[in-house]
Design a protein around this motif. Structure first.
Motif, mmCIF file in Angstrom:
data_model
loop_
_atom_site.group_PDB
_atom_site.id
_atom_site.type_symbol
_atom_site.label_atom_id
_atom_site.label_comp_id
_atom_site.label_asym_id
_atom_site.label_seq_id
_atom_site.Cartn_x
_atom_site.Cartn_y
_atom_site.Cartn_z
ATOM 1 N N TRP A 1 -5.766 0.659 3.618
ATOM 2 C CA TRP A 1 -4.815 0.748 4.724
ATOM 3 C C TRP A 1 -5.561 0.755 6.062
ATOM 4 N N LEU A 2 -6.650 1.527 6.146
ATOM 5 C CA LEU A 2 -7.437 1.561 7.383
ATOM 6 C C LEU A 2 -8.042 0.196 7.691
ATOM 7 N N ILE B 1 0.844 -1.203 0.000
ATOM 8 C CA ILE B 1 0.000 0.000 0.000
ATOM 9 C C ILE B 1 0.878 1.251 0.000
ATOM 10 N N TYR B 2 1.909 1.277 0.849
ATOM 11 C CA TYR B 2 2.812 2.428 0.900
ATOM 12 C C TYR B 2 3.489 2.653 -0.453
ATOM 13 N N SER B 3 3.925 1.563 -1.087
ATOM 14 C CA SER B 3 4.573 1.676 -2.402
ATOM 15 C C SER B 3 3.621 2.274 -3.435
ATOM 16 N N LYS C 1 -5.170 -6.085 11.307
ATOM 17 C CA LYS C 1 -3.864 -6.375 11.904
ATOM 18 C C LYS C 1 -3.929 -6.202 13.411
ATOM 19 N N GLN C 2 -4.615 -5.148 13.869
ATOM 20 C CA GLN C 2 -4.758 -4.884 15.310
ATOM 21 C C GLN C 2 -5.535 -6.009 15.983
ATOM 22 N N GLU D 1 -8.663 5.178 -2.443
ATOM 23 C CA GLU D 1 -8.955 3.743 -2.365
ATOM 24 C C GLU D 1 -7.897 3.021 -1.538
ATOM 25 N N LEU D 2 -6.637 3.370 -1.750
ATOM 26 C CA LEU D 2 -5.536 2.732 -1.021
ATOM 27 C C LEU D 2 -5.565 3.090 0.464
#
Length: 230
Positions: free
Chosen positions: A218-219, A191-193, A225-226, A213-214
């Motif tokens: 990410w959210l 996503i960062y990329s 992940k959390q 959208e990205l």
């Protein structure tokens, strides 16, 4: 306006009665894509009966496309046939619409046609590798094979893509696959990329839309992940 599109497609179908198998194959393929993108994969609330109807329409049209293109004698009909088998396999995998034997057969057919008709650095080879990555995610779980197919798809994508938006679209599929595996750290790196690629095209609407959208992905992945880590 789906009714209008369907009316146009009906007119095209009547015209194609007088043309060759190659044109008919492309018509049925486009119709299969229409039923998938507009009716099955889109943000449309379809009840079970309606979805079942569109699944049947997709299967009917993609199989008709394959049938017509198998009869075609155009120079590049083998590549198109590979594209059809690959698309069929991908949809059956992602929408949980087919049995593993049917899906594997479509992937094997794609591979055979690639070996005979496709260039190594081609969209068809890239799409085949992505379909295999989905196959080993949902059907025959094998993370090592998933990584191998994603790596090959990425290599081809960076070599053949005309724009960064094409690269981002492919990366979004990769993000979804890693998210399915619970590999959230890897997904976030992708996503960062992709956001960096968007930022290299500031004030261009299509890239701003992709960045939004990205950020939503990410959210969503950050929450998953959390939950996964607690």
């Amino acid at each position: 306006d789906f009714p209008a599109i369907e009316s146009i497609l009906d007119e095209v179908k009547s015209i194609l009665k007088y043309h060759n198998n190659f044109a008919s194959g492309e018509y049925y393929y486009l119709l299969a894509r229409y039923y998938y993108n507009a009716k099955l994969a889109g943000d449309y609330n379809t009840d079970t009966d309606e979805k079942e109807k569109f699944i049947k329409l997709f299967n009917h049209n993609i199989n008709k496309a394959i049938q017509c293109m198998r009869k075609a004698r155009n120079l590049n009909s083998g590549q198109y046939l590979g594209k059809y088998y690959c698309f069929k396999a991908l949809v059956l995998i992602k929408e949980d619409m087919g049995n593993p034997t049917e899906i594997k057969k479509s992937l094997d057919k794609t591979k055979q046609l690639i070996e005979k008709h496709a260039q190594p650095q081609s969209k068809l080879v890239r799409d085949y590798n992505m379909a295999c990555a989905w196959y080993y995610t949902y059907i025959e779980h094998n993370f090592i094979k998933v990584q191998g197919h994603i790596s090959e798809a990425c290599r081809i994508t960076f070599n053949i893509s005309q724009t960064n938006i094409d690269i981002i679209d492919e990366i979004i599929s990769i993000i979804k696959i890693y998210s399915e595996w619970g590999e959230y750290k890897i997904a976030i790196k992708w996503i960062y990329s992709s956001i960096k690629l968007c930022n290299s095209h500031k004030n261009v609407l299509v890239y701003l839309s992709k960045e939004i959208e990205l950020l939503k992905k990410w959210l969503d992945i950050s929450y998953k992940k959390q939950d996964f880590e607690t």
